[in-house]
Design a protein around this motif. Structure first.
Motif, short mmCIF file in Angstrom:
data_model
loop_
_atom_site.label_atom_id
_atom_site.label_comp_id
_atom_site.label_asym_id
_atom_site.label_seq_id
_atom_site.Cartn_x
_atom_site.Cartn_y
_atom_site.Cartn_z
N PHE A 143 3.28 5.93 -2.82
CA PHE A 143 4.52 6.58 -3.26
C PHE A 143 4.53 6.75 -4.78
O PHE A 143 4.88 7.82 -5.29
CB PHE A 143 5.73 5.76 -2.80
CG PHE A 143 7.04 6.30 -3.30
CD1 PHE A 143 7.59 7.43 -2.74
CD2 PHE A 143 7.71 5.67 -4.35
CE1 PHE A 143 8.79 7.94 -3.21
CE2 PHE A 143 8.90 6.17 -4.82
CZ PHE A 143 9.46 7.30 -4.25
N ILE A 144 4.15 5.71 -5.51
CA ILE A 144 4.15 5.78 -6.97
C ILE A 144 3.12 6.79 -7.46
O ILE A 144 3.40 7.60 -8.35
CB ILE A 144 3.89 4.38 -7.57
CG1 ILE A 144 5.11 3.48 -7.32
CG2 ILE A 144 3.59 4.47 -9.06
CD1 ILE A 144 4.89 2.02 -7.69
N LEU A 145 1.94 6.79 -6.85
CA LEU A 145 0.89 7.73 -7.23
C LEU A 145 1.33 9.17 -6.96
O LEU A 145 1.16 10.05 -7.81
CB LEU A 145 -0.40 7.41 -6.49
CG LEU A 145 -1.62 8.25 -6.87
CD1 LEU A 145 -1.98 8.05 -8.33
CD2 LEU A 145 -2.78 7.90 -5.97
N THR A 146 1.91 9.41 -5.80
CA THR A 146 2.40 10.74 -5.45
C THR A 146 3.51 11.17 -6.41
O THR A 146 3.55 12.33 -6.84
CB THR A 146 2.90 10.76 -4.00
OG1 THR A 146 1.85 10.32 -3.14
CG2 THR A 146 3.34 12.15 -3.58
N SER A 147 4.40 10.27 -6.75
CA SER A 147 5.49 10.58 -7.67
C SER A 147 4.96 10.93 -9.06
O SER A 147 5.45 11.88 -9.69
CB SER A 147 6.46 9.40 -7.78
OG SER A 147 7.05 9.14 -6.54
N LEU A 148 3.98 10.18 -9.52
CA LEU A 148 3.39 10.48 -10.83
C LEU A 148 2.71 11.84 -10.85
O LEU A 148 2.86 12.61 -11.80
CB LEU A 148 2.41 9.38 -11.23
CG LEU A 148 3.01 8.05 -11.65
CD1 LEU A 148 1.92 7.02 -11.89
CD2 LEU A 148 3.87 8.23 -12.89
N ILE A 149 1.97 12.14 -9.80
CA ILE A 149 1.31 13.45 -9.71
C ILE A 149 2.35 14.56 -9.68
O ILE A 149 2.20 15.58 -10.37
CB ILE A 149 0.38 13.50 -8.48
CG1 ILE A 149 -0.82 12.57 -8.69
CG2 ILE A 149 -0.09 14.93 -8.21
CD1 ILE A 149 -1.67 12.38 -7.44
N ALA A 150 3.42 14.36 -8.93
CA ALA A 150 4.48 15.36 -8.85
C ALA A 150 5.14 15.56 -10.21
O ALA A 150 5.42 16.71 -10.62
CB ALA A 150 5.51 14.96 -7.81
N LEU A 151 5.39 14.49 -10.93
CA LEU A 151 6.00 14.61 -12.27
C LEU A 151 5.08 15.33 -13.24
O LEU A 151 5.55 16.15 -14.05
CB LEU A 151 6.37 13.23 -12.80
CG LEU A 151 7.57 12.56 -12.13
CD1 LEU A 151 7.74 11.13 -12.65
CD2 LEU A 151 8.83 13.38 -12.36
N VAL A 152 3.80 15.05 -13.18
CA VAL A 152 2.84 15.74 -14.05
C VAL A 152 2.81 17.24 -13.74
O VAL A 152 2.84 18.08 -14.65
CB VAL A 152 1.44 15.11 -13.93
CG1 VAL A 152 0.38 15.98 -14.60
CG2 VAL A 152 1.43 13.71 -14.52
N ILE A 153 2.80 17.57 -12.46
CA ILE A 153 2.80 18.99 -12.06
C ILE A 153 4.09 19.66 -12.52
O ILE A 153 4.05 20.78 -13.06
CB ILE A 153 2.59 19.13 -10.54
CG1 ILE A 153 1.17 18.73 -10.18
CG2 ILE A 153 2.89 20.55 -10.07
CD1 ILE A 153 0.91 18.62 -8.68
N LEU A 154 5.23 19.00 -12.33
CA LEU A 154 6.50 19.57 -12.77
C LEU A 154 6.53 19.75 -14.28
O LEU A 154 7.06 20.74 -14.79
CB LEU A 154 7.66 18.70 -12.31
CG LEU A 154 8.02 18.78 -10.84
CD1 LEU A 154 9.12 17.79 -10.49
CD2 LEU A 154 8.45 20.19 -10.47
N MET A 201 0.83 -1.20 0.00
CA MET A 201 0.00 0.00 0.00
C MET A 201 0.87 1.26 0.00
O MET A 201 0.55 2.22 -0.69
CB MET A 201 -0.92 -0.04 1.23
CG MET A 201 -1.92 1.04 1.26
SD MET A 201 -3.06 0.84 -0.11
CE MET A 201 -4.16 2.13 0.19
N LYS A 202 1.97 1.25 0.77
CA LYS A 202 2.86 2.41 0.81
C LYS A 202 3.50 2.64 -0.55
O LYS A 202 3.69 3.79 -0.96
CB LYS A 202 3.93 2.23 1.88
CG LYS A 202 3.42 2.39 3.28
CD LYS A 202 4.54 2.31 4.28
CE LYS A 202 4.03 2.47 5.68
NZ LYS A 202 5.11 2.42 6.67
#
Length: 182
Positions: A6-17, A1-2
């Protein structure tokens, strides 16, 4: 689950960047530098406030660590718990100060890097990519600033809670002493 989080948060961060990078390609350096000045000012304020709290909490953490070291066997667990709590608060303020220093250093170095890159034709040819990267960096430092504000509030709350606990204990002891006198 962690890992999924982590993967979901990383993907969202990359899209925002990515979106910040695309948007930043069309924003001039002069406009972006004003935002970096604001980031530096906020980081300096956070550094100052955190430094003041560090000056208050350091002697307390040092004395509670010394008290834990010198405590008798019966009192050692409680003394170690207090020393651990005081150290956590102190370390929280130190971490906040270190991150503030990094943010200040980044925002101070950007104009110098810009001037050096302006000397090279290859950098001038791809300046829109540098603008995009700079805007992405601005987004990252802004998010870090929000995190620093949260850390500062959290550590301040912990320090004030400790102060209130100590004050309440002192009031209770004073009342007990007064009751014994009567």
């Amino acid at each position: 689950m962690k890992w999924l989080l982590f993967i979901l948060t990383s993907l969202i961060a990359l899209v925002i960047l990515y979106f910040l990078f695309i948007a930043g390609k069309n924003i001039s350096y002069e406009a972006q530098s004003k935002y970096f000045d604001n980031v530096r000012t906020i980081a300096s304020i956070i550094f100052g406030v955190t430094g003041a709290w560090l000056a208050i909490t350091y002697p307390k953490a040092l004395s509670s660590a010394s008290a834990a070291r010198q405590a008798s066997a019966d009192e050692r667990v409680e003394a170690l718990n207090r020393a651990t709590e005081d150290s956590k608060i102190l370390i929280g303020f130190v971490r906040t100060m270190i991150i503030s220093i990094v943010v200040i250093a980044i925002s101070l170095s950007i104009p110098f890097v810009k001037e050096v890159l302006a000397l090279y034709q290859w950098a001038i040819d791809i300046k829109e990519y540098f603008r995009g990267a700079l805007y992405s960096l601005l987004g990252i430092t802004s998010i870090v600033q929000l995190g620093l504000l949260g850390l500062t509030l959290k550590n301040t709350y912990l320090a004030l809670t400790e102060l209130n606990r100590e004050t309440a204990e002192a009031v209770t002891r004073a009342e007990r002493d007064r009751n014994r006198e009567h």
